[in-house]
Each structure stands twice: as C-alpha cells, then as structure tokens.
Write an enzyme that holds these catalytic residues in place. Structure first.
Site, mmCIF file in Angstrom:
data_model
loop_
_atom_site.group_PDB
_atom_site.id
_atom_site.type_symbol
_atom_site.label_atom_id
_atom_site.label_comp_id
_atom_site.label_asym_id
_atom_site.label_seq_id
_atom_site.Cartn_x
_atom_site.Cartn_y
_atom_site.Cartn_z
ATOM 1 N N SER A 193 0.820 -1.212 0.000
ATOM 2 C CA SER A 193 0.000 0.000 0.000
ATOM 3 C C SER A 193 0.854 1.263 0.000
ATOM 4 O O SER A 193 0.523 2.249 -0.677
ATOM 5 C CB SER A 193 -0.933 -0.003 1.209
ATOM 6 O OG SER A 193 -1.791 -1.131 1.165
ATOM 7 N N HIS A 257 0.616 4.618 4.313
ATOM 8 C CA HIS A 257 0.100 5.153 3.057
ATOM 9 C C HIS A 257 0.561 6.594 2.843
ATOM 10 O O HIS A 257 1.038 6.959 1.757
ATOM 11 C CB HIS A 257 -1.432 5.105 3.052
ATOM 12 C CG HIS A 257 -1.978 3.717 3.160
ATOM 13 N ND1 HIS A 257 -3.328 3.461 3.298
ATOM 14 C CD2 HIS A 257 -1.364 2.501 3.160
ATOM 15 C CE1 HIS A 257 -3.532 2.157 3.374
ATOM 16 N NE2 HIS A 257 -2.348 1.553 3.299
#
Length: 281
Positions: A193, A257
C-alpha cells in the site's frame, strides 16, 4: 522531328510492328512505362533490346514531377516515424505484479513467508524490502494489484522500467519505515500500500507539463489522488471514531500510506534537482 520519328518506330515495335529503323535504334535501351524501367526480352543475338516511349502530344510536366516527389517523400517520413515509434511494453509494472503474486502463492502453498514480513519487535534489514511484496489476504492483494497495474503503467510511460521499479521500492520502503516508527512495537507490517500511494503521487507529478493533454491527465489523476490522501489523513486523525479494519481483522496502517505518498513527492523533487545529462553534439 527525328526523335518523334524514332519514338513512332518504337511504339510500332511495342504494338507488334517491326520497322527496320525502329529496331536499329532500340539496341541497348530500356522500356520506360509510367515512370518505371522494365527490361525487354533478350534479342536473338544475346543482347537486351530496350525501347523508349515518349508522348508526341505533351512533354515533361514539372508540376506532376514535383507532386509525385513530394508524395513519395511524405510517405517515407510517415513510414520512418511509424517504424521508429517505440511502444511501452510495461515490463517493470508486470514484473512487480508477478513478484507480488509469486510471494502470495508461496504463502498459500504453505511455504513459510513470515520471515519476509516486517516484525516491529525485532526487525531485520531485508524485511523493509521483502515486506512490501507480502499480503495477508486475497482482498488485500487484489486491491493493491489493481492500483499497481493502473498507476504503475502511468509512471512507466513517462519514466520507463527503472522509474516505476525505483518508485515502488523507495515509496514502499519509506512506508515500511514510517509504520515501524509510528505504529505499535508488537505489530507486523506487510503489503504494497505504501508503494501504491507513492505511485499515486508520482503519476500526477510526472504528467505536469505545458502540454494541454498532459495537464488534463494531471487534473484527472490529481483529483483522485487528493481524495485518497485526504481520506487517509482523516483516518489517521481518528475522525471516524474507530480504526478501519480490512478483511482478516488486520488494521490498516494509514501512516504507511501517507509516508509512501510523501516519499514519492520527495523522490520527484530530488530527481528534478539533478543536473541534466550533457547533450551529444
């Protein structure tokens, strides 16, 4: 007048006649037909007979010659451009997708891939790299592969294989480091991610130019990336009351992220400051 009489003799030869004068003047010449030369059959003496066809009504037309020349040159330019045009094969993006699939398949086949995950309690140096190819569930993998495929191709179109692979690795490792520093010491980090969010940011920045098409692409990609990053900021700030949980009960590392996206921005800024390669004269 002499040339016209010779050409009439040559025309008679082509139509089946065989006047002596035309035959005598045609030894060692070529048949000219619609601008192309074609060899005539060999004579009985072993010599090649050539004929000359000329129009007695109109002479050489410079305008037609110029038009034909321009058309031929234009065709050569277009043909050369089509041959020299390079098509992106996306080898870097597909290699990254394949690596993620192989690691996940190995885990499903009961191979022990836990040493590849990043253990916050006792991390190993190589786990910062290997953990960005590991995924907990198929849902976790499929979502990351989808965005990796879409945005990886966008980056590879502009920066090539080295660019997309470097972006994936740098942003993925940056997300893993942030997760280690800002998450629980009892956690285990894995997933692509952070690398994907880095591709989000880089795909927008590399499209920025004064080209109208590039600007439109940047605007479309930018509004999507902004929404994703803003959502991660809200999640990290805890505005929704509870932590988001993905399939399998694993918590989403929003800080990873955001760190991946930030690493992508820093990477582009550093690259933009590098001196340009000297041009070859």
């Amino acid at each position: 007048p002499a040339r016209r009489r010779a050409c009439r003799g040559h025309s008679a030869l082509l139509s089946g006649g065989l006047p002596g004068r035309g035959k005598a003047r045609t030894q060692g010449r070529e048949v000219l037909h619609r601008g192309r030369s074609k060899p005539a059959p060999s004579s009985p003496q072993g010599k090649r007979t050539r004929f000359c066809i000329r129009s007695t009504n109109s002479g050489f037309n410079p305008a037609n010659y110029g038009i034909n020349y321009a058309i031929n040159k234009a065709a050569e330019v277009v043909d050369g451009a089509l041959k020299s045009k390079k098509r992106t094969s996306y080898n870097g993006t597909f290699a990254l997708v394949l690596a993620n699939l192989v690691v996940f398949a190995a885990g499903q086949l009961k191979f022990n891939i836990q040493p590849l995950m990043l253990y916050h309690m006792k991390p190993q140096w190589y786990q910062f790299l290997t953990s960005i190819f590991c995924h907990a569930t198929w849902q976790h993998l499929s979502s990351n592969l989808f965005f990796l495929y879409i945005f990886g191709k966008l980056v590879e179109e502009e920066e090539g294989v080295v660019g997309v692979v470097t972006t994936y690795l740098v942003c993925g490792i940056g997300g893993a480091i942030a997760s280690l520093l800002l998450s629980s010491k009892h956690a285990i980090s894995l997933g692509a991610s952070g690398a994907v969010f880095g591709l989000f940011a880089v795909s927008v920045l590399v499209k920025l130019s004064f080209n109208p098409k590039k600007l439109i692409e940047s605007a479309i990609l930018g509004q999507f990336v902004y929404q994703q990053v803003a959502n991660e900021v809200k999640m990290q700030a805890g505005r929704f009351g509870t932590k988001q949980v993905m399939a399998g009960g694993s918590q989403v590392s929003h800080v990873a992220h955001l760190a991946g996206a930030l690493a992508g921005v820093i990477l582009i800024l550093l690259i933009s400051r590098l001196p340009a390669a000297p041009s070859r004269s």
